[in-house]
Enzyme design. Structure first.
Site, PDB file in Angstrom:
ATOM      1  N   HIS A  54      27.696  26.898  29.459  1.00  0.00           N
ATOM      2  CA  HIS A  54      26.808  25.959  28.750  1.00  0.00           C
ATOM      3  C   HIS A  54      27.459  24.604  28.480  1.00  0.00           C
ATOM      4  O   HIS A  54      26.831  23.711  27.939  1.00  0.00           O
ATOM      5  CB  HIS A  54      26.291  26.585  27.454  1.00  0.00           C
ATOM      6  CG  HIS A  54      27.370  27.078  26.542  1.00  0.00           C
ATOM      7  ND1 HIS A  54      28.333  26.258  26.037  1.00  0.00           N
ATOM      8  CD2 HIS A  54      27.639  28.320  26.060  1.00  0.00           C
ATOM      9  CE1 HIS A  54      29.141  26.965  25.266  1.00  0.00           C
ATOM     10  NE2 HIS A  54      28.765  28.216  25.270  1.00  0.00           N
ATOM     11  N   GLY A 104      29.341  36.419  25.103  1.00  0.00           N
ATOM     12  CA  GLY A 104      30.518  35.711  25.589  1.00  0.00           C
ATOM     13  C   GLY A 104      30.173  34.245  25.700  1.00  0.00           C
ATOM     14  O   GLY A 104      29.070  33.827  25.387  1.00  0.00           O
ATOM     15  N   CYS A 105      31.120  33.461  26.154  1.00  0.00           N
ATOM     16  CA  CYS A 105      30.878  32.027  26.293  1.00  0.00           C
ATOM     17  C   CYS A 105      29.907  31.794  27.443  1.00  0.00           C
ATOM     18  O   CYS A 105      29.165  30.840  27.467  1.00  0.00           O
ATOM     19  CB  CYS A 105      32.188  31.315  26.550  1.00  0.00           C
ATOM     20  SG  CYS A 105      32.118  29.540  26.378  1.00  0.00           S
ATOM     21  N   GLN A 106      29.907  32.691  28.417  1.00  0.00           N
ATOM     22  CA  GLN A 106      29.112  32.463  29.622  1.00  0.00           C
ATOM     23  C   GLN A 106      28.032  33.513  29.837  1.00  0.00           C
ATOM     24  O   GLN A 106      26.886  33.199  30.030  1.00  0.00           O
ATOM     25  CB  GLN A 106      30.040  32.450  30.831  1.00  0.00           C
ATOM     26  CG  GLN A 106      31.124  31.415  30.692  1.00  0.00           C
ATOM     27  CD  GLN A 106      31.607  30.921  32.027  1.00  0.00           C
ATOM     28  OE1 GLN A 106      31.246  31.455  33.065  1.00  0.00           O
ATOM     29  NE2 GLN A 106      32.425  29.905  32.011  1.00  0.00           N
ATOM     30  N   ARG A 152      37.176  34.052  26.292  1.00  0.00           N
ATOM     31  CA  ARG A 152      35.979  33.315  25.916  1.00  0.00           C
ATOM     32  C   ARG A 152      34.902  33.323  26.995  1.00  0.00           C
ATOM     33  O   ARG A 152      33.754  33.033  26.728  1.00  0.00           O
ATOM     34  CB  ARG A 152      36.350  31.863  25.608  1.00  0.00           C
ATOM     35  CG  ARG A 152      36.644  31.627  24.143  1.00  0.00           C
ATOM     36  CD  ARG A 152      37.408  30.358  23.965  1.00  0.00           C
ATOM     37  NE  ARG A 152      36.777  29.255  24.693  1.00  0.00           N
ATOM     38  CZ  ARG A 152      36.023  28.331  24.116  1.00  0.00           C
ATOM     39  NH1 ARG A 152      35.808  28.356  22.833  1.00  0.00           N
ATOM     40  NH2 ARG A 152      35.495  27.363  24.812  1.00  0.00           N
TER      41      ARG A 152
END
Lengths: 414, 144
Positions: free
Chosen positions: A370, B54-56, B121
C-alpha cells in the site's frame, strides 16, 4: 509526463552506473535490477566517500570545540546547509534546518507550529494521496486541539480534484499540507496554484517534497510555500538526514520543538533562552556525517543537471508504461497528465505480493503493497499495487528485464 | 490402528519433497500449487477477528479443539502465502497443544523459505505462526 527542456542533453548512463557500486550486486544469481527508487535511491561513490572521509579525517562535534577538527567539521556541515539553500532556492541559509528526514520535518511543524497556532474548530487540509507521514501528525494535532482534518479528494486519473480543493478552502483553514509528488501514483500536483489559493484564505502551507526534490527543480521562493520538507536518502544521499525549510519570520515566531544542547543560548535552572535560527531547531548532536554527505548527493545531482536527468527518466517512464500496458489484465493506477518516473500497477486476479516475490527471485526489486498510503488504496478499492520507480541509473534494458520477469511470474501464477 | 504422523515426520516429508525441486521456479510452482489446492475458507470465517493483517497480504486463521487436539483452517489473499499456510496447517493441525507449542518448524528454513517468515512486516505469515501457537497455549490452559 514532465516536459523537458529542449536544451537538455543525453547523459552517459553507463558512466553514471559505474559511480554506484551496489549496481554490481548479484541478487538471487541475477544482476540486480533496482526499481525501488521511490523508497530510497542507491548512493554514488562520492556520497559513500564523503561519509567515510568525515569519519576517517575530521570527525568531531560541531559548533563547540575550538580545535581544528571541530572547525573542519563545522565548516563542512555549514557548507552543506548553504548547498541545500541553493538547491531549494531559499532566501536565507538559516531557513534550512537539518532533520532526520521528511517525517521529522512534518512532525516538527505539526508540533511546534501546530500547537501554537491551531485552536478548536480550525481546519487542516490535506489530500487523499498523502503518505501516512503527512496524515498522522496532523491527526494527532487535530485530536489534541479539537481541530478538523479535511481531505481533498483524488480523481480517477490520480490527480487532485482542484474544484473540491477550492470548495474546501475557507476562513477556518489554517494549514494546507500537500504532497508535491505522490509516492504511490507519481502524480505531480500543481503546488504553486494550491499555495496561492491557500494564502488567499490566510492558511499556511507545508509541501511534502519527499518524492519531488529528486526529480523537479525546487524554488521555495517562487513556489511561495511556508514549509518544505524532504529526505536526503531519496535523492542519492544518506538515510537519517533530511531538511525542513521554513520561512524565516514563521520559524522565528514558532515555539521550540525539542530541548537540549545546541538549541540554547543560556541555561539556568530558572529559565532558558533559546538559540537563533537554524540552531533553535537542531537540538543535540546532529547527523553530521549525513549532512556533509548530503552535499555530495546534491553535487551529484547538480553535476548531471536535473533537466538532463528528467529527460532520461521521462524516456524510462514512457517505455515502461507502453510495455506494461501490453500485459493482459494490467491496469496502471495513476495516469496523471504530469508524472514523475514511477509506475504503479495491478494485475487482475493476482496479488501484488505474489508478483513481488517472484520478481525478487529474478533479481528485480520493486515495491509492492500500500506504499504507506492506505487511504489512497481504499479510494481505488485495491489492497495495494506493484510499483516500479526509476532513477537516473536505470536503463531501458532493465525495463525489458522487468517485463520478461512479469511474464514469467504471471505464467507461474496461472 | 494407524499411528498418526508426528510433526517432525510431516516436516521431513516436505523437506524430502523440496529436495527434488532444483530451481527456485520449481519450488515456487510447488508452493503455488499447494496454495491453489488449499480449500478457500468459507466467507463466514473471513471476519475482522480472524484476520491477521500483514503489511501486504492478509491471512485469516480459524482454530478448533477436539479430543485434546487443535485443528486449523486458514486462507490468504496472496497465493504464495496461501501455499506456505497449507504446509503449516499440514504440519501443525491435528496435534496436541504441547506438540504445537514446541514445534520448531525448522523445515521452513530447510526448504529455503525462511525469508517469508523473516519479513516481519511484509506478510501475515510470521504473525500466523505466532497466532497458531497462541491458540494452542489458550486451549491448553482452558482444558488443563
Amino acid at each position: 509526463m514532465i516536459l523537458t527542456n529542449p536544451t537538455s542533453i543525453d547523459l552517459d548512463i553507463g558512466a553514471i552506473r559505474q559511480q554506484f557500486p551496489i549496481l554490481n550486486r548479484i541478487v538471487k544469481n541475477k544482476p540486480l535490477v533496482y526499481f525501488d527508487n521511490a523508497a530510497t535511491t542507491q548512493k554514488p561513490q562520492s556520497v559513500i566517500d564523503a561519509i567515510s572521509h568525515y569519519y576517517s579525517n575530521y570527525n568531531a562535534n560541531i559548533h563547540r570545540g575550538v580545535h581544528s577538527l571541530a572547525e573542519e567539521a563545522t565548516a563542512a556541515y555549514e557548507a552543506s546547509r548553504i548547498a541545500v539553500q541553493q538547491f531549494i532556492g531559499a532566501a536565507f541559509s538559516e531557513e534550512v534546518i537539518f532533520t532526520t528526514g521528511t517525517t521529522e520535518g512534518i512532525n516538527l511543524v505539526a508540533y511546534a507550529w501546530g500547537r501554537a497556532n491551531i485552536v478548536a474548530g480550525d481546519e487542516i487540509l490535506i489530500s487523499g494521496m498523502e503518505h501516512h507521514s503527512n496524515i498522522v501528525p496532523w491527526q494527532i494535532l487535530c485530536n489534541e486541539k479539537n481541530a478538523i482534518l479535511k481531505v481533498i479528494p483524488v480523481l480517477d486519473n490520480g490527480e487532485l480534484s482542484l474544484i473540491d480543493y477550492h470548495n474546501l478552502l475557507g476562513p477556518k483553514t489554517k494549514m494546507v499540507a500537500i504532497v508535491q509528488v505522490s509516492n504511490a501514483l507519481g502524480t505531480v500536483n500543481p503546488v504553486k496554484s494550491i499555495i496561492k489559493a491557500a494564502h488567499q484564505v490566510g492558511a499556511v502551507v507545508l509541501i511534502d517534497g519527499a518524492q519531488s526534490a529528486v526529480h523537479l527543480d525546487i524554488d521555495v521562493q517562487d513556489m511561495d510555500c511556508d514549509f518544505f520538507v524532504f529526505s536526503g536518502h531519496k535523492l542519492y544521499g544518506p538515510t537519517g538526514i533530511g531538511i525542513l525549510y521554513g520561512k524565516k519570520n514563521i520559524l522565528e515566531s514558532m515555539p521550540v520543538f525539542q530541548g537540549g544542547g545546541e538549541m540554547i543560548k543560556e541555561v539556568t535552572f530558572e529559565r532558558t533562552t533559546y538559540n537563533e535560527l537554524p540552531y533553535k531547531y537542531e537540538a543535540g548532536t546532529p547527523n553530521i556525517a549525513g549532512a556533509i554527505a548530503l552535499k555530495a548527493a546534491l553535487d551529484f545531482l547538480n553535476d548531471l543537471g536535473k533537466d538532463n536527468i528528467r529527460k532520461h527518466e521521462a524516456a524510462l517512464l514512457k517505455y515502461a508504461t507502453a510495455q506494461l500496458e501490453i500485459i493482459p489484465g494490467l491496469t496502471i493506477i495513476g495516469k496523471a497528465r504530469e508524472k514523475v518516473s514511477l509506475v504503479s500497477f495491478i494485475i487482475k486476479g493476482v496479488h501484488p505480493q505474489d508478483i513481488g516475490v517472484l520478481l525478487d527471485n529474478q533479481g528485480i526489486a520493486v515495491r509492492t503493497g500500500h506504499h504507506c498510503t492506505q487511504p489512497l488504496m481504499e479510494r481505488f478499492d485495491i489492497a495495494g499495487t506493484v510499483r516500479a520507480s526509476f532513477a537516473v541509473y536505470n536503463t531501458l534494458a532493465e525495463i525489458d528485464v522487468l517485463i520478461a520477469g512479469l511474464w514469467k511470474a504471471l505464467k507461474m501464477l496461472s | 490402528m494407524i499411528m498418526e504422523k508426528d510433526i517432525l515426520e510431516i516436516e521431513s516429508e516436505f523437506i524430502e519433497s523440496f529436495s527434488f525441486l532444483d530451481t527456485w521456479e520449481e519450488k515456487y510452482e510447488y508452493i503455488i500449487e499447494l496454495g491453489k489446492k488449499l480449500p478457500a475458507l468459507e466467507e463466514k470465517y473471513k471476519t475482522e477477528d480472524k484476520k491477521i493483517k500483514g503489511c501486504q497480504s492478509t491471512v485469516w486463521l480459524v482454530s478448533s479443539y477436539n479430543n485434546g487436539k487443535v485443528f486449523f483452517k486458514a486462507d490468504s489473499d496472496a497465493i504464495i502465502v496461501k501455499g506456505l499456510i497449507s504446509m503449516l496447517i499440514d504440519v501443525l493441525s491435528g496435534h496436541t497443544p504441547d506438540k504445537i507449542i514446541n514445534a520448531s518448524l525448522d523445515f521452513i528454513d530447510r526448504i529455503g523459505m525462511h525469508t517469508h517468515l523473516a519479513q516481519t512486516r511484509s506478510n501475515g505469515l510470521r504473525a500466523m505462526v505466532k497466532q497458531m501457537k497462541d491458540y494452542a497455549i489458550a486451549y491448553k490452559v482452558i482444558h488443563i
